[in-house]
Design an enzyme around this catalytic site. Structure first.
Site, PDB file in Angstrom:
ATOM      1  N   LYS A  10       3.259   1.965  15.963  1.00  0.00           N
ATOM      2  CA  LYS A  10       4.434   1.805  14.930  1.00  0.00           C
ATOM      3  C   LYS A  10       4.550   2.986  14.444  1.00  0.00           C
ATOM      4  CE  LYS A  10       6.555  -1.298  11.929  1.00  0.00           C
ATOM      5  NZ  LYS A  10       5.902  -2.616  10.992  1.00  0.00           N
ATOM      6  N   GLN A  11       3.239   3.453  13.714  1.00  0.00           N
ATOM      7  CA  GLN A  11       3.595   4.316  13.334  1.00  0.00           C
ATOM      8  C   GLN A  11       1.582   4.853  12.332  1.00  0.00           C
ATOM      9  OE1 GLN A  11       3.538   0.424  10.162  1.00  0.00           O
ATOM     10  NE2 GLN A  11       2.633   2.271   8.243  1.00  0.00           N
ATOM     11  N   TRP A  14       0.728  -0.835   0.143  1.00  0.00           N
ATOM     12  CA  TRP A  14       0.159  -0.076  -0.156  1.00  0.00           C
ATOM     13  C   TRP A  14       1.134   1.232   0.287  1.00  0.00           C
ATOM     14  CZ3 TRP A  14      -1.659   3.337   4.551  1.00  0.00           C
ATOM     15  CH2 TRP A  14      -0.607   3.098   5.634  1.00  0.00           C
ATOM     16  N   ASP A  15       2.574   0.681   0.638  1.00  0.00           N
ATOM     17  CA  ASP A  15       3.073   2.422   0.030  1.00  0.00           C
ATOM     18  C   ASP A  15       2.860   2.734  -0.736  1.00  0.00           C
ATOM     19  OD1 ASP A  15       3.853   0.376   1.774  1.00  0.00           O
ATOM     20  OD2 ASP A  15       6.169   0.909   1.765  1.00  0.00           O
ATOM     21  N   GLU A  68       0.794  -1.306  12.833  1.00  0.00           N
ATOM     22  CA  GLU A  68       0.656  -3.498  12.601  1.00  0.00           C
ATOM     23  C   GLU A  68       1.633  -3.621  14.286  1.00  0.00           C
ATOM     24  OE1 GLU A  68       3.924  -3.845  10.535  1.00  0.00           O
ATOM     25  OE2 GLU A  68       2.337  -3.774   8.526  1.00  0.00           O
TER      26      GLU A  68
HETATM   27  C1  BGC Z   1       5.224  -0.988   7.296  1.00  0.00           C
HETATM   28  C2  BGC Z   1       3.920  -1.326   6.384  1.00  0.00           C
HETATM   29  C3  BGC Z   1       4.247  -1.028   5.484  1.00  0.00           C
HETATM   30  C4  BGC Z   1       5.830  -2.672   5.011  1.00  0.00           C
HETATM   31  C5  BGC Z   1       6.086  -2.054   3.665  1.00  0.00           C
HETATM   32  C6  BGC Z   1       5.825  -2.318   7.859  1.00  0.00           C
HETATM   33  O1  BGC Z   1       7.264  -1.743   8.232  1.00  0.00           O
HETATM   34  O2  BGC Z   1       4.357  -1.368   8.497  1.00  0.00           O
HETATM   35  O3  BGC Z   1       2.744  -0.082   6.570  1.00  0.00           O
HETATM   36  O4  BGC Z   1       3.209  -1.311   4.366  1.00  0.00           O
HETATM   37  O5  BGC Z   1       6.488  -2.240   6.208  1.00  0.00           O
HETATM   38  O6  BGC Z   1       6.754  -0.815   3.657  1.00  0.00           O
END
Ligand code: BGC
Length: 769
Positions: free
Chosen positions: A601-602, A357-358, A488
């Site tokens: 986490k984000q 999804w990035d 996550e």
């Molecule tokens: C992030 C995800 C991301 C993935 C790839 C993960 O660490 O939590 O949001 O899609 O990395 O960059």
């Protein structure tokens, strides 16, 4: 955090050789041109710690997943872009002694990535165990102008001796992926050949059957004069080389100019590959290294014209932003709608080079503003073409009637994540794919995309959401159970605010788009209705009902959206009160402890506020930011940029800058101790967003660009390029004000600090501070 990269506006420079940093540098100094790429491995042999990496875009292998207890819906495999034939090798033997920096005394060493002109240069002075000293200079690049090709100019000079030197340029296909699940080799040899001045190998991937022909040709010069020494052909399993020996004289250079090409069956008929490869190699050797290098500089100049950001007064920030932009351009050029952007690009194996999804959530804004419209359109078409697979993915999980669940990780549209418990329920990715369509149309005004492609994708996604929610008798509202948000560090939660928000937004947007197509092109609409088998009344009726009656968790006391049900039951210890020795928590804590903690986490709630900021007043944004940021550990590289943009919006310039620094130099300073696995390519687009949407305050609404800029304290000015509906703008923010130059024939009206300004074609204006 490391601090060994020297500051320079246009170059990334490493001085002195420290073997501990080698894998980090191999990532940072990577090369690519959208079609192929490689880590900055040495040409000569290296027995020290290294991660060999050469990649051909779109050429992948479905590596069977390893799992203890197989559950229904588990992806069969994790697709990975393969480590492909290594075309950089030039083995050097000096009087019987192999040149290997791990075994030499390295008297001087310099590695330089020239971002302006797009090449990697390395020079060193080394002393072998027996005391022979040589100087080496190597320049190489993956051609942007001719994206199946690359070249190396490798010059070696004996400094304190005369003697026999043997050089062996090679193509080595006998490579492995470090992340192979079963230690398998992924390539089979198809054919190979050698000639006096080159050779090639053709290899086929197991299972997927991609065929790639990789070949080389070379010229040799002694003291600058072309020579043709006798070469000995070497052929081994998946390996070809041509070896030659010269009597080298002290102080006189020997140069190998190696031309290479990688052609794949994605673009040629398999039976034509060898002929096409030879034609390509003949073409570039005739062109010559210097011409290729000039073309490279010209191709990069064209890129920089549209996407350079200039920062005055802060070399380290300048170097960082250019590095981010440079890597994004090396990873994806938008020429081919079968390709996409892996989170590590061509810089390492992690994340398998797959699409996440990035792309939609982070990369689309960068390409929308800095590349021709077709580049983003190709990114959207990639998902359009995979709609059938997304419908199959949803069917596998029990959904019906054209509901589409796009994969969290994919190469060809099939779900192939390998982290069951985390990724499986991250259904929010479906929302980002819909949002990117909205973003594209909002930015470009290309509404025909909706009728041609967008609506079908939106409907599939909206259908999924409408089946994924359920009615709660207890609440008398719809709920969304068992999901994982962008954060996550929470799995299988109920009513993740972000997921529910983007889900209802998708359903509403789908209905709005349908109405628009119906009103403007009834015939097309009728054709679409029949193509997708739409029962407008029932389906849209349900979408509307869900939009009206969705449940979103909210905390009345603090007046904030709640990340999910029960979030406040967690022990609320802020990140600032966590001892530094416990961080990063993903390396220091058990997963059990992470899941029970309040740490984020984000951006999660804040990701939603970022996407839909127009829907919230500034106090709501502030309350949520002030609540969630102190609980966020930013352990995803995608996190700081969203916070930088929101902090800028809230007028907190210092924090915005702090977040920017964290994203901008993430890899150059190895902030998260993981750059050796590869660079964080997709978050580099977030760095760009931090400057343009954060400090520049750029937004698009009602068919216009608007700017609300400020200058970070350390900078004296900054400027960026933006392409918008035919206009090519350069926005410079300085103490004098905001200067806007329009280098196109298209006039445009923009808003600066809320006031309309007409920027005429090929003209400029200054809005005084
Ligand atoms: C992030 C995800 C991301 C993935 C790839 C993960 O660490 O939590 O949001 O899609 O990395 O960059």
């Amino acid at each position: 955090m490391k601090n060994y990269i020297k500051a320079d506006e246009w170059k990334i420079i490493e001085e002195g050789f420290d073997a501990h940093y080698n894998k980090i540098s191999e990532s940072i100094f990577s090369l690519g041109n959208g079609r192929m790429g490689q880590r900055a491995n040495f040409e000569e042999a290296y027995s020290g710690d290294t991660l060999l990496g050469n990649y051909v875009a779109g050429v992948y292998y479905p590596d069977k997943t390893r799992v203890g207890w197989w559950k229904n819906g588990y992806p069969e495999y994790f697709a990975k872009v393969l480590n492909a034939a290594n075309w950089v090798g030039i083995d050097v033997v000096i009087d019987g002694e192999q040149l290997d920096l791990a075994k030499c005394e390295v008297l001087s060493f310099r590695r330089e990535l020239n971002m302006k002109d797009g090449y990697l240069k390395r020079d060193f002075h080394a002393k072998t165990a027996s005391g022979k000293e040589v100087k080496v200079e190597a320049i190489r690049f993956c051609s942007m102008a001719d994206d199946e090709t690359g070249a190396i100019k490798y010059t070696l000079t004996p400094l304190n001796f005369s003697g026999a030197i043997t050089l062996t340029p090679s193509i080595d296909g006998d490579v492995v992926n470090k992340d192979s699940n079963y230690d398998e080799k992924f390539w089979d040899e198809v054919s190979k050949a050698t000639q006096a001045d080159g050779g090639y190998i053709v290899m086929r991937t197991k299972k997927t059957g991609f065929v790639v022909a990789t070949g080389m040709k070379f010229n040799i010069l002694q003291n600058g004069v072309a020579i043709e020494p006798t070469t000995e052909a070497i052929e081994k399993e998946k390996y070809v080389a041509a070896k030659f020996s010269l009597e080298a004289k002290q102080g006189e250079s020997i140069t190998v100019i190696k031309y290479a090409a990688n052609l794949s069956s994605q673009n040629y008929k398999q039976e034509e590959l060898v002929d096409q490869l030879n034609a390509t190699l003949n073409r570039i050797i005739a062109k010559g290294f210097d011409t290729m290098l000039d073309e490279q500089a010209a191709a990069w100049a064209e890129k920089w014209k549209h996407n350079d950001i200039i920062i005055d007064g802060d070399v380290s920030a300048q170097q960082a932003i250019r590095f981010n932009i440079y890597q994004l351009n090396q990873t994806y050029t938008g020429e081919d709608d079968r390709l996409n952007i892996g989170p590590k690009g061509f810089t390492g194996e992690k994340y398998g080079g797959s699409t996440y999804w990035d792309t939609e959530a982070y990369c689309v804004p960068f390409y929308l503003s800095t590349a021709p419209q077709k580049v983003t359109r190709n990114l959207l078409l990639y998902r359009y073409k995979q709609l059938g697979k997304a419908i199959e993915n949803a069917q596998l999980l029990g959904f019906k009637n054209g509901a589409a669940l796009y994969p969290m990780v994919t190469m060809d549209g099939t779900e192939c994540h390998n982290e069951w418990e985390i990724t499986f329920e991250e259904i929010h990715r479906n929302g980002a794919i819909a949002f990117a369509i909205y973003n594209y149309v909002r930015y470009t005004g290309d509404e025909t995309y909706l009728g041609d492609y967008g609506f079908e994708v939106l409907l599939g996604i909206a259908r999924f959401w409408s089946q994924r929610v359920n009615w709660s008798d207890d609440r008398q509202q719809y709920v969304m159970l068992g999901v994982t948000g962008p954060n996550e560090y929470e799995n299988n939660v109920n009513n993740n605010w972000y997921t529910s928000t983007i889900a209802t937004w998708c359903m509403q947007y789908t209905v709005d788009v349908a109405e628009k197509i119906k009103a403007t092109d009834p015939e097309k609409y009728a054709a679409l209705v029949s193509k997708v088998n739409l029962d407008e009344e029932t389906e849209f009726g349900r979408f509307r009902d869900i939009v009206q009656k969705m449940y979103y968790p909210y905390d009345e006391k603090r007046q904030v959206f709640l990340q999910q049900d029960g979030y406040l039951d967690k022990e609320q210890i802020l990140v600032k009160d966590l001892p530094a020795s416990e961080r990063p928590i993903n390396q220091k804590w058990s997963w059990d402890r992470i899941l029970r903690s309040c740490y984020i986490k984000q951006a999660d709630v804040l990701q939603g506020i970022y996407f839909f900021e127009d829907q919230y007043d500034i106090d709501t944004i502030r309350r949520n930011f002030d609540f969630y940021e102190p609980r966020t550990v930013h352990e995803s590289s995608l996190s700081p940029c969203v916070h930088a943009i929101l902090a800028a919006k809230l007028g907190d310039e210092a924090r915005a800058y702090e977040f920017y620094l964290r994203t901008a130099r993430l890899d150059l300073d190895d902030y998260n101790n993981d750059t050796e696995d590869g660079c964080h390519i997709t978050s580099m687009a977030g760095t760009w967003m931090s400057v343009v949407e954060g400090f520049g305050g750029m937004r698009v609404s009602n068919d216009k660009l608007s700017f609300q800029p400020f200058i970070p304290e350390k900078w004296s000015s900054f400027s960026f390029h933006i392409g918008f509906r035919g206009a090519l703008l350069n926005i410079k923010v300085s103490k004098e004000g905001v200067q806007i130059k329009n280098a196109s024939d298209v006039e445009t009206t923009v808003l600066v600090y809320g006031k309309e300004q007409l920027v005429k074609a090929n003209d400029e204006l200054l809005v005084e501070a």
